[in-house]
Design an enzyme around this catalytic site. Sequence first.
Site, PDB file in Angstrom:
ATOM      1  N   CYS A   2       0.816  -1.225   0.000  1.00  0.00           N
ATOM      2  CA  CYS A   2       0.000   0.000   0.000  1.00  0.00           C
ATOM      3  C   CYS A   2       0.846   1.271   0.000  1.00  0.00           C
ATOM      4  CB  CYS A   2      -0.973  -0.024   1.168  1.00  0.00           C
ATOM      5  SG  CYS A   2      -0.217  -0.088   2.821  1.00  0.00           S
ATOM      6  N   HIS A  11      -2.072   0.798   7.215  1.00  0.00           N
ATOM      7  CA  HIS A  11      -2.574   0.747   5.839  1.00  0.00           C
ATOM      8  C   HIS A  11      -2.854   2.159   5.328  1.00  0.00           C
ATOM      9  CE1 HIS A  11      -4.264  -1.017   2.271  1.00  0.00           C
ATOM     10  NE2 HIS A  11      -5.435  -0.397   2.454  1.00  0.00           N
ATOM     11  N   HIS A  63      -6.150   1.025  -3.724  1.00  0.00           N
ATOM     12  CA  HIS A  63      -5.114   0.612  -2.772  1.00  0.00           C
ATOM     13  C   HIS A  63      -4.622  -0.790  -3.060  1.00  0.00           C
ATOM     14  CE1 HIS A  63      -8.333  -1.074   0.287  1.00  0.00           C
ATOM     15  NE2 HIS A  63      -8.736  -1.216  -0.956  1.00  0.00           N
TER      16      HIS A  63
END
Length: 284
Positions: free
Chosen positions: A193, A239, A251
């Site tokens: 990510c 994240h 993502h």
Amino acid sequence: MSDLPDRRLNAYRPDLAEERLRGVVEAANYVTGTTCVVCIPVVQLRSRPELECGTDTELLLGETVRVLDSGGGWAWVKADFDDYVGYVPDYAFTPVVRSLTHIITAPRTFVYSGPDLRLPTVQALSMGNRIKVVDQRDMRGTRYFLLEGGEAVIANHCAEASLPLGGDYVSIASRFLETPYLWGGRSGFGIDCSGLVQLSMMMTGRTAPRDTDMQATGLGTPIDRSELRRGDLVFWNGHVAIMEDEKTLLHANGHTMTVSHEGLNEAIDRIGWLYDQPTGYRRP
């Protein structure tokens, strides 16, 4: 909490540390290091000189590092681009002896043995790889850039290294759709990510820290959820996702194990049961 500098961005061990940390950390010796360049498409950087150790990040062909120590088949390095510190196999570097003229702009492409797509491929390259182009050739309507050894790459998959690809890093990130998720990945072969954020921004001439926690505190400015628009970032604990518009994000994620689209509300609901609510929103 330790007052010692972050080991991800500061090179120090009991026996050796980078010179700029003299007086900050104790070490038997201090060095400035030797500048070298990555000579393979992608190499994994690890926190220990062991293949069993997980990947922290990746370095790309043509990126420069300072080699602080080497031995036993490993090099202890600090990346020039984002200051990340770790161990990589020593075969992945060579001295800096030439200028690199172009950068790969396709998520993935091939190096051919010559300027013809029917010829054998000799290597696969990733977006962000840097190469030296010495000539060009047209073959059946396709333009090729020639490398020093006579190999060729598709010219349309390259750009001049000094010219960023415009200002919209989200459009760059979208080129990675369905690329496999890879912890520590930072290339078109596999990406995580924060690697998606960093590499996409790099291709537009911007810099970003490597890891999610670094981006959550040091990239751009905080905003409210109600202000979200294209290009803003949504953070959870561990994240990060990129807003494509006010309702949709992009993502690299462990749910689909790919780079994918997802509705913002759906992502918040899905992630919430395991990782709680978003920890913040930022405009880079």
